[in-house]
Design an enzyme around this catalytic site. Structure first.
Site, PDB file in Angstrom:
ATOM      1  CE1 TYR A  58      -3.029  -3.065   0.302  1.00 49.85           C
ATOM      2  CE2 TYR A  58      -3.421  -2.542   2.590  1.00 49.85           C
ATOM      3  CZ  TYR A  58      -3.650  -3.340   1.490  1.00 49.85           C
ATOM      4  OH  TYR A  58      -4.503  -4.401   1.592  1.00 49.85           O
ATOM      5  N   PRO A 207     -15.681  -4.810   2.533  1.00 48.62           N
ATOM      6  CG  PRO A 207     -15.927  -4.209   4.788  1.00 48.62           C
ATOM      7  CD  PRO A 207     -14.888  -4.397   3.707  1.00 48.62           C
ATOM      8  N   GLY A 209     -17.837  -3.091  -0.696  1.00 52.26           N
ATOM      9  CA  GLY A 209     -17.680  -3.176  -2.150  1.00 52.26           C
ATOM     10  C   GLY A 209     -16.832  -2.052  -2.699  1.00 52.26           C
ATOM     11  NE  ARG A 210     -11.871  -3.681  -4.878  1.00 50.64           N
ATOM     12  CZ  ARG A 210     -12.233  -4.950  -4.767  1.00 50.64           C
ATOM     13  NH1 ARG A 210     -13.505  -5.287  -4.755  1.00 50.64           N
ATOM     14  NH2 ARG A 210     -11.329  -5.907  -4.654  1.00 50.64           N
ATOM     15  N   GLY A 211     -16.642   0.860  -1.599  1.00 50.08           N
ATOM     16  CA  GLY A 211     -17.404   2.116  -1.523  1.00 50.08           C
ATOM     17  C   GLY A 211     -18.644   2.109  -2.414  1.00 50.08           C
ATOM     18  CG  PHE A 212     -20.333   0.221  -6.675  1.00 49.64           C
ATOM     19  CD1 PHE A 212     -20.060   1.197  -7.626  1.00 49.64           C
ATOM     20  CD2 PHE A 212     -21.371  -0.671  -6.926  1.00 49.64           C
ATOM     21  CE1 PHE A 212     -20.825   1.284  -8.795  1.00 49.64           C
ATOM     22  CE2 PHE A 212     -22.131  -0.589  -8.075  1.00 49.64           C
ATOM     23  CZ  PHE A 212     -21.862   0.392  -9.016  1.00 49.64           C
TER      24      PHE A 212
HETATM   25  N1  LIG Z   1      -6.269  -8.676   1.255  1.00 46.41           N
HETATM   26  C1  LIG Z   1      -6.500  -8.001   0.156  1.00 46.41           C
HETATM   27  O1  LIG Z   1      -6.196  -8.429  -0.949  1.00 46.41           O
HETATM   28  C2  LIG Z   1      -7.178  -6.654   0.249  1.00 46.41           C
HETATM   29  C3  LIG Z   1      -7.712  -6.055  -0.913  1.00 46.41           C
HETATM   30  C4  LIG Z   1      -8.346  -4.820  -0.780  1.00 46.41           C
HETATM   31  C5  LIG Z   1      -8.441  -4.220   0.459  1.00 46.41           C
HETATM   32  N2  LIG Z   1      -7.891  -4.816   1.574  1.00 46.41           N
HETATM   33  C6  LIG Z   1      -7.986  -4.205   2.907  1.00 46.41           C
HETATM   34  O2  LIG Z   1      -9.354  -4.060   3.221  1.00 46.41           O
HETATM   35  C7  LIG Z   1      -9.629  -2.707   3.582  1.00 46.41           C
HETATM   36  C8  LIG Z   1     -11.049  -2.342   3.185  1.00 46.41           C
HETATM   37  O3  LIG Z   1     -11.299  -2.579   1.829  1.00 46.41           O
HETATM   38  P1  LIG Z   1     -11.492  -1.406   0.773  1.00 46.41           P
HETATM   39  O4  LIG Z   1     -10.935  -0.158   1.332  1.00 46.41           O
HETATM   40  O5  LIG Z   1     -11.000  -1.946  -0.507  1.00 46.41           O
HETATM   41  O6  LIG Z   1     -13.041  -1.272   0.557  1.00 46.41           O
HETATM   42  P2  LIG Z   1     -14.325  -0.986   1.474  1.00 46.41           P
HETATM   43  O7  LIG Z   1     -13.991  -1.032   2.889  1.00 46.41           O
HETATM   44  O8  LIG Z   1     -15.381  -1.862   0.945  1.00 46.41           O
HETATM   45  O9  LIG Z   1     -14.693   0.510   1.010  1.00 46.41           O
HETATM   46  C9  LIG Z   1     -13.843   1.592   1.239  1.00 46.41           C
HETATM   47  C10 LIG Z   1     -14.478   2.806   0.588  1.00 46.41           C
HETATM   48  O10 LIG Z   1     -15.726   3.083   1.224  1.00 46.41           O
HETATM   49  C11 LIG Z   1     -15.752   4.421   1.685  1.00 46.41           C
HETATM   50  N3  LIG Z   1     -16.489   4.422   2.969  1.00 46.41           N
HETATM   51  C12 LIG Z   1     -16.116   3.890   4.147  1.00 46.41           C
HETATM   52  N4  LIG Z   1     -17.087   4.028   5.071  1.00 46.41           N
HETATM   53  C13 LIG Z   1     -18.097   4.693   4.443  1.00 46.41           C
HETATM   54  C14 LIG Z   1     -19.372   5.124   4.864  1.00 46.41           C
HETATM   55  N5  LIG Z   1     -19.832   4.908   6.084  1.00 46.41           N
HETATM   56  N6  LIG Z   1     -20.155   5.783   3.950  1.00 46.41           N
HETATM   57  C15 LIG Z   1     -19.727   6.005   2.678  1.00 46.41           C
HETATM   58  N7  LIG Z   1     -18.520   5.592   2.233  1.00 46.41           N
HETATM   59  C16 LIG Z   1     -17.721   4.950   3.112  1.00 46.41           C
HETATM   60  C17 LIG Z   1     -14.316   4.855   1.813  1.00 46.41           C
HETATM   61  O11 LIG Z   1     -14.184   6.219   1.525  1.00 46.41           O
HETATM   62  P3  LIG Z   1     -13.622   7.266   2.601  1.00 46.41           P
HETATM   63  O12 LIG Z   1     -12.188   6.955   2.792  1.00 46.41           O
HETATM   64  O13 LIG Z   1     -13.889   8.553   1.916  1.00 46.41           O
HETATM   65  O14 LIG Z   1     -14.435   7.071   3.842  1.00 46.41           O
HETATM   66  C18 LIG Z   1     -13.629   4.031   0.711  1.00 46.41           C
HETATM   67  O15 LIG Z   1     -13.693   4.718  -0.519  1.00 46.41           O
HETATM   68  C19 LIG Z   1      -8.531  -1.906   2.883  1.00 46.41           C
HETATM   69  O16 LIG Z   1      -8.335  -0.646   3.488  1.00 46.41           O
HETATM   70  C20 LIG Z   1      -7.358  -2.826   3.020  1.00 46.41           C
HETATM   71  O17 LIG Z   1      -6.756  -2.658   4.302  1.00 46.41           O
HETATM   72  C21 LIG Z   1      -7.281  -6.028   1.462  1.00 46.41           C
END
Ligand SMILES: NC(=O)c1ccc[n+]([C@@H]2O[C@H](COP(=O)([O-])OP(=O)(O)OC[C@H]3O[C@@H](n4cnc5c(N)ncnc54)[C@H](OP(=O)(O)O)[C@@H]3O)[C@@H](O)[C@H]2O)c1
Length: 334
Positions: A58, A207, A209-212
């Site tokens: 990262y 969880p 869906g990457r914000g979607f």
């Molecule tokens: N093991 C792997 O291969 C792998 C792959 C991907 C990710 N990860 C880990 O998993 C973590 C989480 O996954 P992710 O970041 O990909 O996706 P996510 O948690 O599904 O979504 C993150 C997105 O949602 C937004 N968000 C968060 N809370 C919100 C809310 N209450 N209302 C509206 N938008 C919200 C965030 O924006 P803001 O920042 O603007 O709040 C960000 O753009 C990562 O940070 C990483 O540490 C691991």
């Protein structure tokens, strides 16, 4: 409200039932704000979050460097998780190679410890699996890190159920981190049942869906140029409009309940784990303090049977794969 706690594998340790994904604080999801990111780390701990998730890739190490001072200042409370296995090159931003060989693992852990400025990593994951390297060799090398006192617990990411069993026979695996959400349920085929059987804590990544799933963007064009989600198969071209339409039942339940769509998406993951009889610690990613109360409250939000039934068909209707190349995901090897 503080988060409830749950066990981390069979380690005997209790951790907050939701963690914090730190990835977006350094890369991939558009502009970052260091001051707000650091304030978010402090606020997360205040809310009862103890598992903080980073990885060596990262920001090519920048994310480990960013959270290092916070981890050191709160070493007794923070459960620090980082990962190795995806090699990058400074001279080519698009270069990626999956590395599971013991020599690489030994170098990677020392580099992570140095960037984080700590003596020990609480949970060290293999980020991706390279099927060309025998799993016993990789997990054996990881187990040596435990014996050397550099790592406390071992984790894997994006492995199949059989791979998890094979690894667990070499050394206990405390956590499996893979994508699991209302949009992505392929892990329920083999990885989730294996984790439940072995007492491995499941850490659902993305969880939201990457914000979607929150409805905050509906198509790749709405994202900034530096946002890697612009190239995500589910958010581009005709897939984006088809997938955005699938969010309607989530939005309706949220409106009826007076909560947010993000909270419904998170509550679903917590409750779906109960069906499979396993412990989950989802790690929603955020760069903003304002999200923390909202997201942590979702850990104790209960969905009704009728609400769960309305959400059930969504994943089956999603168009586009969750990575352009699925070969290094569990689903790509099942
Ligand atoms: N093991 C792997 O291969 C792998 C792959 C991907 C990710 N990860 C880990 O998993 C973590 C989480 O996954 P992710 O970041 O990909 O996706 P996510 O948690 O599904 O979504 C993150 C997105 O949602 C937004 N968000 C968060 N809370 C919100 C809310 N209450 N209302 C509206 N938008 C919200 C965030 O924006 P803001 O920042 O603007 O709040 C960000 O753009 C990562 O940070 C990483 O540490 C691991």
């Amino acid at each position: 409200m503080r988060l409830p706690t749950v066990p981390l594998g069979r380690s005997g340790e209790l951790i907050g039932a939701q963690g914090l994904g730190c990835m977006g604080m350094s890369e991939f999801y558009g502009p970052t704000d260091t001051a707000e990111a650091l304030a978010t780390l402090d606020a997360a701990l205040e809310a009862g979050i103890t598992l903080f998730d980073t990885a060596d890739i990262y920001g090519s190490g920048a994310n480990e460097e960013l959270i290092g001072p916070f981890v050191r200042a709160n070493r007794d409370q923070v459960v620090l998780a980082t990962k190795f296995a995806i090699e990058r090159r400074a001279d080519d931003p698009t270069y990626r190679a999956v590395r599971n060989d013991p020599a690489y693992i030994r170098t990677a852990v020392d580099a992570s410890l140095r960037r984080l400025g700590v003596d020990v990593i609480d949970l060290y994951y293999m980020h991706r699996r390279d099927p060309a390297v025998p799993l016993a060799e990789s997990v054996g090398a990881m187990a040596e890190l435990v014996q050397a006192g550099k790592v406390r617990e071992l984790g894997l990411s994006e492995v199949t159920g059989d791979e998890l069993r094979e690894a667990h026979a070499v050394h206990p695996i405390a956590a499996l981190q893979s994508e699991w959400s209302l949009f992505s349920r392929d892990v329920e085929r083999t990885a989730v049942p294996a984790a439940a059987e072995l007492g491995v804590t499941f850490v659902p990544y993305s969880p939201l869906g990457r914000g979607f799933l929150t409805g905050s963007f509906a198509a790749a064009e709405q994202l900034t140029e530096d946002d890697y989600r612009r190239y995500h198969p589910q958010f581009s071209g005709p897939n984006a409009a088809a997938n955005a339409a699938l969010i309607a039942p989530i939005q309706k339940i949220a409106a009826d309940r007076g909560v947010t769509t993000a909270q419904i998406a998170l509550a679903w993951v917590h409750q779906r784990a109960e069906v499979h009889g396993l412990t989950v610690v989802p790690i929603p990613g955020t760069r903003k303090r304002t999200r923390l109360a909202e997201n942590t409250a979702a850990a104790t939000l209960r969905l009704t049977t009728a609400e769960l039934a309305a959400l059930e068909p969504i994943a089956g209707q999603v168009t586009g794969t969750r990575y352009a190349d699925m070969s290094s995901t569990s689903a790509g090897r099942e």
